[in-house]
Motif scaffolding. Structure first.
Motif, mmCIF file in Angstrom:
data_model
loop_
_atom_site.group_PDB
_atom_site.id
_atom_site.type_symbol
_atom_site.label_atom_id
_atom_site.label_comp_id
_atom_site.label_asym_id
_atom_site.label_seq_id
_atom_site.Cartn_x
_atom_site.Cartn_y
_atom_site.Cartn_z
ATOM 1 N N ASN A 125 0.585 -0.945 -0.111
ATOM 2 C CA ASN A 125 -0.182 -0.143 0.021
ATOM 3 C C ASN A 125 0.720 1.234 0.352
ATOM 4 O OD1 ASN A 125 -2.926 -1.090 0.876
ATOM 5 N ND2 ASN A 125 -1.790 -1.966 1.913
ATOM 6 N N PRO A 126 1.557 1.526 -0.825
ATOM 7 C CA PRO A 126 2.038 2.745 -0.765
ATOM 8 C C PRO A 126 1.343 3.485 -1.498
ATOM 9 C CG PRO A 126 2.385 1.497 -2.943
ATOM 10 C CD PRO A 126 2.166 0.741 -2.401
ATOM 11 N N ASP A 127 2.109 5.301 -0.891
ATOM 12 C CA ASP A 127 1.469 6.471 -0.836
ATOM 13 C C ASP A 127 1.473 6.807 -2.497
ATOM 14 O OD1 ASP A 127 3.957 8.078 -1.269
ATOM 15 O OD2 ASP A 127 3.522 7.943 0.933
ATOM 16 N N PRO A 128 0.693 7.686 -2.558
ATOM 17 C CA PRO A 128 0.701 8.545 -3.630
ATOM 18 C C PRO A 128 2.759 9.016 -4.042
ATOM 19 C CG PRO A 128 -1.051 9.404 -3.418
ATOM 20 C CD PRO A 128 -0.451 8.253 -2.611
ATOM 21 N N ALA A 129 2.884 9.003 -3.559
ATOM 22 C CA ALA A 129 4.195 10.004 -3.761
ATOM 23 C C ALA A 129 4.871 9.031 -3.794
ATOM 24 C CB ALA A 129 4.780 10.732 -2.801
ATOM 25 N N ARG A 130 5.367 7.823 -3.237
ATOM 26 C CA ARG A 130 6.299 6.929 -3.137
ATOM 27 C C ARG A 130 5.505 6.077 -4.689
ATOM 28 N NH1 ARG A 130 9.485 3.360 -0.155
ATOM 29 N NH2 ARG A 130 9.829 1.534 -0.689
#
Length: 323
Positions: A232-237
């Motif tokens: 579940n990476p955040d959008p920036a990652r």
């Protein structure tokens, strides 16, 4: 690209050559062997995660078609294939494996021998895997790729190569390593360890063959994505590790190869990277074939038009003054 020749010569004298004991500790897989093997990092510089065990697994029952993989990589390294008459070109190959292992034969030694027979000095890169528990795991493949380019340049006098004719190529997940290097060759993902690290990590050309590229879940290779950036990476990652979103005009010339019927890594990965490169004016040549599926390497192209791909790559390297 201007390179400091004095720095090259100095760096070549400070390389972390393996001791006889270290060489003996690395069990050489059965079959075709490289001419030399060197560790990527000085002894003791990297500390493997607890319990990580390096091992070779044979995936083929055919004694004439070895298909080995290296998993649990604790000692990232370069396996060197030296031509009888070096033409000055150097190619670093990053095989695939879904970031779960690194293929040895099909996407490493096979093409290494093909290129070596044409005068190229070839270095097969066995890079660390992001899901194996390394600190800053998502950056360890890129760190190993940057280090590989710098080490190869630092070895120029020793290996009789031109440090301004260094190519990086990657297959599948190794193509993601390559595409990351394409756009983040100057990212600070590790601290300098010796004089080799004073040299540039930008390759002079780069090839990505049926590459994993994007972390967009719509087209991403799910296993590679999970191993690289988690569930579940955040959008920036997600953006940082999607090379098509980080293209730049000063990236190396790019060569892409993909089969339209690839059911493992969608061809959209290469299409998006090509379109992104064109949008910023970065040089890119792409070849898309109707059939070939995934992981065809050299041996699985018999009877298909895609079998011509090594010659297409060779012609492109010649056109850029490398081969």
């Amino acid at each position: 690209m201007a390179l400091d020749r004095r720095a090259l010569l100095t760096a070549s004298l400070a390389l972390p050559f393996a001791s006889a004991a270290a060489q003996a500790a690395w069990t050489r897989p059965a079959g075709v062997a490289p001419d030399a093997r060197i560790p990527l990092w000085p002894e003791g510089h990297i500390k493997p995660p607890p319990g990580l065990v390096e091992q070779v697994v044979q995936r083929s029952d055919d004694p004439n078609a070895s298909d080995r993989m290296l998993q649990g990589i604790t000692r990232p390294r370069l396996d060197i294939f030296r031509p009888a008459k070096p033409n000055g070109a150097a190619v670093i190959l990053a095989p695939g494996g879904g970031y779960r292992y690194v293929v040895i034969d099909k996407e490493g030694y096979e093409l290494a021998r093909w290129l070596r027979d044409r005068g190229v000095t070839v270095y097969v890169l066995f890079y660390r895997l992001p899901g194996d528990g390394w600190t800053d795991g998502a950056d360890v493949p890129l760190a190993d790729a940057q280090r590989a380019v710098r080490m190869v340049r630092s070895r120029a006098p020793l290996d009789q190569i031109d440090p301004a004719r260094v190519v990086f190529g990657g297959f599948s997940a190794g193509g993601q390593v390559a595409a990351s290097l394409l756009t983040r060759f100057d990212a600070k993902v590790y601290a300098s360890v010796d004089t080799a690290d004073s040299l540039e990590a930008r390759p002079d050309a780069l090839a990505a063959i049926y590459p994993v590229v994007s972390m967009d879940p719509v087209i991403a290779h799910a296993v590679s994505r999970e191993k690289l950036i988690g569930d579940n990476p955040d959008p920036a990652r997600e953006k940082l590790y999607s090379p098509e979103l980080n293209v730049r005009p000063d990236q190396p010339p790019l060569w892409l190869l993909h089969a339209e019927d690839d059911s493992v890594v969608k061809v959209a990965n290469s299409v998006r990277l090509r379109e992104a490169a064109r949008a910023v004016g970065a040089p890119c040549e792409a070849h898309f074939f109707e059939r070939g599926e995934h992981g065809f390497g050299l041996m699985k192209t018999v009877g298909l038009p895609v079998a011509i791909w090594p010659e297409l790559l060779w012609n492109w390297l010649q056109s850029h003054g490398i081969a």
